[in-house]
Design a protein around this motif. Sequence first.
Motif, PDB file in Angstrom:
ATOM      1  N   GLU A 139       0.815  -1.202   0.000  1.00 34.66           N
ATOM      2  CA  GLU A 139       0.000   0.000   0.000  1.00 34.66           C
ATOM      3  C   GLU A 139       0.853   1.259   0.000  1.00 34.66           C
ATOM      4  O   GLU A 139       0.376   2.336  -0.320  1.00 34.66           O
ATOM      5  CB  GLU A 139      -0.914   0.010   1.234  1.00 34.66           C
ATOM      6  N   ILE A 140       2.099   1.145   0.415  1.00 36.65           N
ATOM      7  CA  ILE A 140       2.957   2.307   0.571  1.00 36.65           C
ATOM      8  C   ILE A 140       4.255   2.074  -0.193  1.00 36.65           C
ATOM      9  O   ILE A 140       4.823   0.996  -0.164  1.00 36.65           O
ATOM     10  CB  ILE A 140       3.270   2.562   2.058  1.00 36.65           C
ATOM     11  N   GLY A 141       4.709   3.098  -0.861  1.00 37.22           N
ATOM     12  CA  GLY A 141       5.972   3.004  -1.595  1.00 37.22           C
ATOM     13  C   GLY A 141       6.715   4.319  -1.541  1.00 37.22           C
ATOM     14  O   GLY A 141       6.467   5.170  -0.694  1.00 37.22           O
ATOM     15  N   GLY A 142       7.654   4.491  -2.475  1.00 41.14           N
ATOM     16  CA  GLY A 142       8.498   5.668  -2.480  1.00 41.14           C
ATOM     17  C   GLY A 142       8.034   6.772  -3.395  1.00 41.14           C
ATOM     18  O   GLY A 142       8.691   7.812  -3.475  1.00 41.14           O
ATOM     19  N   ASP A 143       6.933   6.590  -4.114  1.00 42.70           N
ATOM     20  CA  ASP A 143       6.394   7.658  -4.952  1.00 42.70           C
ATOM     21  C   ASP A 143       5.446   8.525  -4.120  1.00 42.70           C
ATOM     22  O   ASP A 143       4.816   8.042  -3.179  1.00 42.70           O
ATOM     23  CB  ASP A 143       5.664   7.090  -6.156  1.00 42.70           C
ATOM     24  N   LEU A 144       5.325   9.784  -4.501  1.00 45.07           N
ATOM     25  CA  LEU A 144       4.517  10.700  -3.697  1.00 45.07           C
ATOM     26  C   LEU A 144       3.902  11.778  -4.572  1.00 45.07           C
ATOM     27  O   LEU A 144       4.417  12.118  -5.640  1.00 45.07           O
ATOM     28  CB  LEU A 144       5.380  11.347  -2.606  1.00 45.07           C
ATOM     29  N   TYR A 145       2.766  12.292  -4.125  1.00 44.75           N
ATOM     30  CA  TYR A 145       2.155  13.468  -4.737  1.00 44.75           C
ATOM     31  C   TYR A 145       1.244  14.134  -3.716  1.00 44.75           C
ATOM     32  O   TYR A 145       0.776  13.507  -2.761  1.00 44.75           O
ATOM     33  CB  TYR A 145       1.369  13.119  -6.013  1.00 44.75           C
ATOM     34  N   ALA A 146       1.022  15.431  -3.887  1.00 41.47           N
ATOM     35  CA  ALA A 146       0.169  16.193  -2.990  1.00 41.47           C
ATOM     36  C   ALA A 146      -0.213  17.495  -3.665  1.00 41.47           C
ATOM     37  O   ALA A 146       0.442  17.944  -4.611  1.00 41.47           O
ATOM     38  CB  ALA A 146       0.865  16.463  -1.653  1.00 41.47           C
ATOM     39  N   ALA A 147      -1.286  18.103  -3.167  1.00 43.63           N
ATOM     40  CA  ALA A 147      -1.753  19.389  -3.689  1.00 43.63           C
ATOM     41  C   ALA A 147      -2.098  20.292  -2.523  1.00 43.63           C
ATOM     42  O   ALA A 147      -2.486  19.824  -1.445  1.00 43.63           O
ATOM     43  CB  ALA A 147      -2.973  19.199  -4.597  1.00 43.63           C
ATOM     44  N   ALA A 148      -1.951  21.592  -2.736  1.00 40.15           N
ATOM     45  CA  ALA A 148      -2.263  22.574  -1.706  1.00 40.15           C
ATOM     46  C   ALA A 148      -2.726  23.860  -2.378  1.00 40.15           C
ATOM     47  O   ALA A 148      -2.337  24.164  -3.511  1.00 40.15           O
ATOM     48  CB  ALA A 148      -1.050  22.845  -0.816  1.00 40.15           C
ATOM     49  N   ARG A 149      -3.549  24.624  -1.670  1.00 37.33           N
ATOM     50  CA  ARG A 149      -4.064  25.888  -2.191  1.00 37.33           C
ATOM     51  C   ARG A 149      -3.401  27.074  -1.513  1.00 37.33           C
ATOM     52  O   ARG A 149      -3.133  27.067  -0.311  1.00 37.33           O
ATOM     53  CB  ARG A 149      -5.571  25.974  -1.962  1.00 37.33           C
ATOM     54  N   THR A 150      -3.111  28.105  -2.299  1.00 34.17           N
ATOM     55  CA  THR A 150      -2.787  29.410  -1.767  1.00 34.17           C
ATOM     56  C   THR A 150      -4.005  30.303  -2.028  1.00 34.17           C
ATOM     57  O   THR A 150      -5.057  29.819  -2.465  1.00 34.17           O
ATOM     58  CB  THR A 150      -1.537  29.992  -2.440  1.00 34.17           C
ATOM     59  N   SER A 151      -3.851  31.603  -1.790  1.00 31.36           N
ATOM     60  CA  SER A 151      -4.994  32.497  -1.971  1.00 31.36           C
ATOM     61  C   SER A 151      -5.439  32.605  -3.416  1.00 31.36           C
ATOM     62  O   SER A 151      -6.619  32.844  -3.702  1.00 31.36           O
ATOM     63  CB  SER A 151      -4.658  33.889  -1.428  1.00 31.36           C
ATOM     64  N   ASN A 152      -4.519  32.391  -4.370  1.00 30.95           N
ATOM     65  CA  ASN A 152      -4.879  32.576  -5.784  1.00 30.95           C
ATOM     66  C   ASN A 152      -4.214  31.566  -6.714  1.00 30.95           C
ATOM     67  O   ASN A 152      -4.066  31.823  -7.902  1.00 30.95           O
ATOM     68  CB  ASN A 152      -4.504  33.993  -6.237  1.00 30.95           C
ATOM     69  N   ALA A 153      -3.807  30.433  -6.183  1.00 30.64           N
ATOM     70  CA  ALA A 153      -3.131  29.441  -7.024  1.00 30.64           C
ATOM     71  C   ALA A 153      -3.215  28.064  -6.378  1.00 30.64           C
ATOM     72  O   ALA A 153      -3.562  27.925  -5.195  1.00 30.64           O
ATOM     73  CB  ALA A 153      -1.673  29.831  -7.253  1.00 30.64           C
ATOM     74  N   THR A 154      -2.918  27.056  -7.180  1.00 31.42           N
ATOM     75  CA  THR A 154      -2.823  25.680  -6.696  1.00 31.42           C
ATOM     76  C   THR A 154      -1.390  25.213  -6.844  1.00 31.42           C
ATOM     77  O   THR A 154      -0.771  25.397  -7.897  1.00 31.42           O
ATOM     78  CB  THR A 154      -3.738  24.745  -7.502  1.00 31.42           C
ATOM     79  N   ARG A 155      -0.857  24.631  -5.804  1.00 27.47           N
ATOM     80  CA  ARG A 155       0.511  24.100  -5.837  1.00 27.47           C
ATOM     81  C   ARG A 155       0.461  22.577  -5.717  1.00 27.47           C
ATOM     82  O   ARG A 155      -0.356  22.024  -4.975  1.00 27.47           O
ATOM     83  CB  ARG A 155       1.346  24.700  -4.713  1.00 27.47           C
ATOM     84  N   LEU A 156       1.363  21.942  -6.443  1.00 23.32           N
ATOM     85  CA  LEU A 156       1.430  20.484  -6.436  1.00 23.32           C
ATOM     86  C   LEU A 156       2.879  20.034  -6.380  1.00 23.32           C
ATOM     87  O   LEU A 156       3.790  20.768  -6.774  1.00 23.32           O
ATOM     88  CB  LEU A 156       0.771  19.882  -7.692  1.00 23.32           C
ATOM     89  N   ILE A 157       3.039  18.816  -5.907  1.00 23.44           N
ATOM     90  CA  ILE A 157       4.342  18.167  -5.960  1.00 23.44           C
ATOM     91  C   ILE A 157       4.128  16.728  -6.379  1.00 23.44           C
ATOM     92  O   ILE A 157       3.142  16.093  -5.992  1.00 23.44           O
ATOM     93  CB  ILE A 157       5.068  18.230  -4.601  1.00 23.44           C
ATOM     94  N   ILE A 158       5.026  16.227  -7.205  1.00 20.03           N
ATOM     95  CA  ILE A 158       5.082  14.806  -7.510  1.00 20.03           C
ATOM     96  C   ILE A 158       6.541  14.408  -7.413  1.00 20.03           C
ATOM     97  O   ILE A 158       7.434  15.165  -7.830  1.00 20.03           O
ATOM     98  CB  ILE A 158       4.496  14.474  -8.898  1.00 20.03           C
ATOM     99  N   GLY A 159       6.816  13.281  -6.790  1.00 27.16           N
ATOM    100  CA  GLY A 159       8.204  12.911  -6.561  1.00 27.16           C
ATOM    101  C   GLY A 159       8.400  11.416  -6.491  1.00 27.16           C
ATOM    102  O   GLY A 159       7.442  10.634  -6.439  1.00 27.16           O
ATOM    103  N   ASP A 160       9.672  11.042  -6.477  1.00 28.15           N
ATOM    104  CA  ASP A 160      10.059   9.634  -6.460  1.00 28.15           C
ATOM    105  C   ASP A 160      11.308   9.508  -5.606  1.00 28.15           C
ATOM    106  O   ASP A 160      12.348  10.121  -5.906  1.00 28.15           O
ATOM    107  CB  ASP A 160      10.322   9.140  -7.882  1.00 28.15           C
ATOM    108  N   VAL A 161      11.218   8.736  -4.523  1.00 31.12           N
ATOM    109  CA  VAL A 161      12.347   8.540  -3.624  1.00 31.12           C
ATOM    110  C   VAL A 161      13.257   7.453  -4.186  1.00 31.12           C
ATOM    111  O   VAL A 161      12.788   6.371  -4.561  1.00 31.12           O
ATOM    112  CB  VAL A 161      11.880   8.144  -2.214  1.00 31.12           C
ATOM    113  N   ARG A 162      14.544   7.750  -4.257  1.00 29.97           N
ATOM    114  CA  ARG A 162      15.507   6.730  -4.665  1.00 29.97           C
ATOM    115  C   ARG A 162      15.594   5.696  -3.545  1.00 29.97           C
ATOM    116  O   ARG A 162      15.739   6.024  -2.376  1.00 29.97           O
ATOM    117  CB  ARG A 162      16.881   7.339  -4.902  1.00 29.97           C
TER     118      ARG A 162
END
Length: 369
Positions: A155-178
Amino acid sequence: MRQGPSDLRRPRWRTRVLVVIPLLVIGLITLGDVLAPASIRLSPLLIAAPAMTASFAGPLLTACVGLLAVLAQIAANASEGFLGRPGRLTEVITLVLVSALIVLFRAVLDRHMRELNRVRAVADVAQRVLLRPLPVRVGPLLIASVYLAAEPGAEIGGDLYAAARTSNATRLIIGDVRGSGLTAVADASLVLGAFRAMAHWPVPLTDLASYLDTALSAERSEPLDKAPGAGESFVTAAVLEIPDDLPVVRVVNCGHPPPIVLRDSGVKTLEGYAPALPLGLGHLAAGHYHTEDFAFGEGDQLLLYTDGVVEARDSEGTFFPLAERLPRWNGGGPQYLVDRLHRDLLRHTGGHPGDDAAMVVLERHHVEC
């Protein structure tokens, strides 16, 4: 009512149907033993009934069928005075002992399955806390995502993603742990936690990337961190910001596969001029990050992915041709694209991806004021 492991794996009605089979076996063997000549002994085959039952039922039902088999063997031999024949008595004792062993093994298996179910439940909760499901809609964006674990049942691995809001934009991250294992999960958790703590603040995207790098590097340099592989891993990541009122996507690429934009005119890979080093290696380049802007207008779709997608191989060692497949599904919504990519990737790898893989698709829509 609380269900046991066997009930979780198979509906109760199916167990009730299947139990008819060992009951028929007991009846047929007993009838055959009574009608057959004295020189033919069929009653030792009664052991098949509890053995069959243990394959689909719990220890209680298995014990009941075993007891019924013992009673059937006693009844089949009663008219012959089997108590005076050591061979017949031995058959009954053997059936009792073997049935008891089958029940014991089934009880041990059920206990193991209960423990496994508890572990999976904890892993599922940890997965939801670590890799929270992305919202279907954030601001002007529609979002769909999928996560594929390389290890069956994981169920859990080293890949990741998330999203967050600021007042006027959306921020995201996608990543991969070595790396892999608990160290990779710990690093993924650290990066996600740092992103969620800082992404809401109105700081430049480059400062956010620097903060993630510093948080990862500082945590792994703690003297108490003695886990195998600690201090040796890094995280490739793409940190993005999509303003609500501008048709652009801003990207800080930290050694990650570049995002891809799908629009009516075709498919375009957002390759920057000089991607930064992965997170955790910022000390090698003094933590220098820079932002690049790319066009991302209404109706466009943005695909984020990890290298587990483009490095997935088929049985002949051929990489998954992501750029070639995408034009086939251009025009559907984010969930449609994710579903098609998911099925195609599993088909390409024969259902067994060699590495964790994550995909996120975003589509910009007009927001009415």
